[in-house]
Design an enzyme around this catalytic site. Structure first.
Site, PDB file in Angstrom:
ATOM      1  N   LYS A 191      19.233  73.397 -62.377  1.00  0.00           N
ATOM      2  CA  LYS A 191      18.052  74.104 -62.724  1.00  0.00           C
ATOM      3  C   LYS A 191      17.054  73.104 -63.211  1.00  0.00           C
ATOM      4  O   LYS A 191      17.337  72.120 -63.731  1.00  0.00           O
ATOM      5  CB  LYS A 191      18.425  75.364 -63.677  1.00  0.00           C
ATOM      6  CG  LYS A 191      19.613  76.211 -63.179  1.00  0.00           C
ATOM      7  CD  LYS A 191      19.151  77.158 -62.015  1.00  0.00           C
ATOM      8  CE  LYS A 191      20.169  78.156 -61.664  1.00  0.00           C
ATOM      9  NZ  LYS A 191      19.865  78.833 -60.508  1.00  0.00           N
ATOM     10  N   SER A 225      19.295  78.123 -54.762  1.00  0.00           N
ATOM     11  CA  SER A 225      18.448  78.292 -55.748  1.00  0.00           C
ATOM     12  C   SER A 225      17.273  77.290 -56.344  1.00  0.00           C
ATOM     13  O   SER A 225      16.458  77.664 -56.876  1.00  0.00           O
ATOM     14  CB  SER A 225      19.374  78.713 -57.339  1.00  0.00           C
ATOM     15  OG  SER A 225      20.040  77.576 -57.630  1.00  0.00           O
TER      16      SER A 225
END
Length: 203
Positions: free
Chosen positions: A107, A66
């Protein structure tokens, strides 16, 4: 008339000692003593590492894709866990989510409390507070927009996070994850230490 030869004073002559023999100077060191000092040094290093790892920095691993191209699966990163009480847009953080209870997420913070998040669905870019954002670190233009209702305003005390691989990341664009509380932030990523060829600081 012959001159008399001067003799060195007794107190000076007595201070001079003959050099020790080579055998006496090169005495073998005691293996037990050497081992003891090495053990002490290793113990001290371990204590320092534990203290730094507990109070200042922590190691973490990246799982999944990701955050490609910034990080790859298997990368080892270092995060700062103290003196980080003001998250900023663009910070990469390790953060927990109730939707992923087994492991923390890595993230990027893209929006702060009060910010309004939207997208340009034609160009695949992020729009923040009405302005299109330049994000050179993402893998490709966005084609996956999640199931949140946009425009979306970030609640107080929360941050809106996304992976740099925008089309391969489950993040705040999905209502199951949503904007995450700032209190869920474990730390800010400051360094990648593995693989060694990819060693770099993270701004």
């Amino acid at each position: 008339m012959e001159r008399m030869q001067k003799k060195a004073p007794k107190h000076l002559a007595q201070t001079e000692n003959p050099p020790e023999s080579a055998e006496k100077q090169k005495q073998p060191s005691d293996p037990g003593t050497e081992l003891y000092f090495w053990a002490q040094a290793l113990t001290f290093a371990l204590v320092v590492l534990v203290c730094v790892n507990t109070w200042f920095f922590r190691l973490s691993g990246v799982r999944g894709t990701s955050m490609v191209p910034t990080f790859n699966s298997g990368d080892q990163i270092v995060m700062r866990v103290i003196d980080y009480d003001r998250p900023e847009r663009g910070d990469i953080v390790v953060i927990t989510s109730d939707y992923f209870p087994d492991e923390p997420l890595v993230k990027r913070i893209v929006a702060l409390p009060g910010d309004t998040v939207d997208f340009n669905y034609d160009s695949g870019t992020l729009i923040l507070n009405g302005e299109e954002q330049y994000e050179p670190y993402i893998k490709e233009p966005i084609t996956v927009f999640g199931n949140q209702q946009f425009p979306y305003t970030v609640p107080e005390g929360s941050v809106f996070v996304m992976g740099d691989n925008r089309n391969g990341s489950t993040d705040s664009r999905w209502s199951e994850v949503g904007a995450l509380p700032e209190s869920h932030i474990i730390g800010k990523v400051v360094l990648r230490i593995w693989p060694i060829t990819g060693f770099k600081s993270v701004s």
